[in-house]
Write an enzyme that holds these catalytic residues in place. Sequence first.
Site, mmCIF file in Angstrom:
data_model
loop_
_atom_site.group_PDB
_atom_site.id
_atom_site.type_symbol
_atom_site.label_atom_id
_atom_site.label_comp_id
_atom_site.label_asym_id
_atom_site.label_seq_id
_atom_site.Cartn_x
_atom_site.Cartn_y
_atom_site.Cartn_z
ATOM 1 N N ASN A 45 0.845 -1.192 0.000
ATOM 2 C CA ASN A 45 0.000 0.000 0.000
ATOM 3 C C ASN A 45 0.883 1.246 0.000
ATOM 4 O O ASN A 45 1.949 1.274 0.617
ATOM 5 C CB ASN A 45 -1.004 0.001 1.166
ATOM 6 C CG ASN A 45 -0.383 -0.234 2.522
ATOM 7 O OD1 ASN A 45 0.638 -0.891 2.645
ATOM 8 N ND2 ASN A 45 -1.006 0.295 3.555
ATOM 9 N N GLU A 47 0.396 5.182 0.725
ATOM 10 C CA GLU A 47 -0.497 6.247 1.202
ATOM 11 C C GLU A 47 0.014 7.604 0.755
ATOM 12 O O GLU A 47 1.140 7.746 0.273
ATOM 13 C CB GLU A 47 -0.616 6.155 2.733
ATOM 14 C CG GLU A 47 -1.231 4.825 3.157
ATOM 15 C CD GLU A 47 -1.518 4.726 4.644
ATOM 16 O OE1 GLU A 47 -1.072 5.586 5.433
ATOM 17 O OE2 GLU A 47 -2.208 3.754 5.015
ATOM 18 N N CYS A 56 -4.074 0.780 -2.548
ATOM 19 C CA CYS A 56 -3.981 -0.468 -1.790
ATOM 20 C C CYS A 56 -2.913 -1.384 -2.399
ATOM 21 O O CYS A 56 -2.606 -1.289 -3.591
ATOM 22 C CB CYS A 56 -5.306 -1.210 -1.821
ATOM 23 S SG CYS A 56 -6.625 -0.431 -0.895
ATOM 24 N N GLU A 58 -3.096 -4.527 -3.147
ATOM 25 C CA GLU A 58 -3.614 -5.397 -4.209
ATOM 26 C C GLU A 58 -3.619 -4.674 -5.547
ATOM 27 O O GLU A 58 -3.249 -5.231 -6.582
ATOM 28 C CB GLU A 58 -5.047 -5.846 -3.890
ATOM 29 C CG GLU A 58 -5.196 -6.641 -2.606
ATOM 30 C CD GLU A 58 -5.442 -5.767 -1.379
ATOM 31 O OE1 GLU A 58 -4.884 -4.643 -1.314
ATOM 32 O OE2 GLU A 58 -6.181 -6.202 -0.492
ATOM 33 N N CYS A 89 -10.390 -4.926 0.446
ATOM 34 C CA CYS A 89 -11.486 -3.947 0.430
ATOM 35 C C CYS A 89 -12.339 -4.108 -0.835
ATOM 36 O O CYS A 89 -11.932 -4.747 -1.809
ATOM 37 C CB CYS A 89 -10.937 -2.526 0.549
ATOM 38 S SG CYS A 89 -10.236 -1.869 -0.979
ATOM 39 N N CYS A 92 -10.783 -2.975 -4.188
ATOM 40 C CA CYS A 92 -9.805 -3.930 -4.747
ATOM 41 C C CYS A 92 -10.508 -5.151 -5.323
ATOM 42 O O CYS A 92 -10.081 -5.697 -6.342
ATOM 43 C CB CYS A 92 -8.787 -4.341 -3.686
ATOM 44 S SG CYS A 92 -7.610 -3.009 -3.367
HETATM 45 N N1 THU Z 1 -5.397 -1.323 2.346
HETATM 46 C C1 THU Z 1 -4.863 -2.170 1.416
HETATM 47 O O1 THU Z 1 -3.700 -2.044 1.031
HETATM 48 N N2 THU Z 1 -5.669 -3.155 0.931
HETATM 49 C C2 THU Z 1 -6.957 -3.367 1.300
HETATM 50 O O2 THU Z 1 -7.625 -4.223 0.748
HETATM 51 C C3 THU Z 1 -7.534 -2.576 2.387
HETATM 52 C C4 THU Z 1 -6.755 -1.407 2.825
HETATM 53 C C5 THU Z 1 -4.547 -0.238 2.854
HETATM 54 C C6 THU Z 1 -4.926 1.120 2.358
HETATM 55 C C7 THU Z 1 -4.399 2.000 3.465
HETATM 56 O O3 THU Z 1 -3.040 2.292 3.213
HETATM 57 C C8 THU Z 1 -4.488 1.147 4.708
HETATM 58 O O4 THU Z 1 -4.652 -0.183 4.267
HETATM 59 C C9 THU Z 1 -5.639 1.522 5.620
HETATM 60 O O5 THU Z 1 -6.825 1.579 4.938
#
Ligand code: THU
Length: 142
Positions: A45, A47, A56, A58, A89, A92
């Site tokens: 991920n 940010e 994310c 994925e 999520c 994704c």
């Molecule tokens: N996140 C992912 O990388 N994948 C997911 O399926 C859910 C959330 C990350 C995004 C963000 O950086 C952190 O988790 C909190 O939401």
Amino acid sequence: MDTPDDDELVRLAREAMGRAHSPYSKLDVGAALVTASGQVFSGCNVENASYGLTLCAERTAVVKAVSAGEKSFTDLAITTSRGEPLMPCGACRQFLREFGAELRIVVEGQSGQRLVSSLAELLPQAFEPADLASEGETGSAQ
Ligand code: THU
């Protein structure tokens, strides 16, 4: 090319998770996506100070694979820095669905507990590319 087993795939997801850029949520996520040809594309991920731009893990892996010319996927491992396994999520799930529903998904948290499912299970009755076919192609009378 030999297809990696689940242990190897989870290891690659963890390795990518180690490169997460997650200063805001402090949740590290890693993904490792296997192509039909046996290649693995990993992602973490990423940010952003403008929170909504966050990518994310994925989707990072999918974008890396597609930009390398790969669009056919068999397995995906996802790891997070939390104890329990965290499921992907909704965004994704939809993003992955673009490339088929038959993706096997392995999720593992720090506890080592592993959950195995499929995209078809996690995103039933999905909006999919075929839904954009013209009315003529779908045989609708309208
Ligand atoms: N996140 C992912 O990388 N994948 C997911 O399926 C859910 C959330 C990350 C995004 C963000 O950086 C952190 O988790 C909190 O939401």
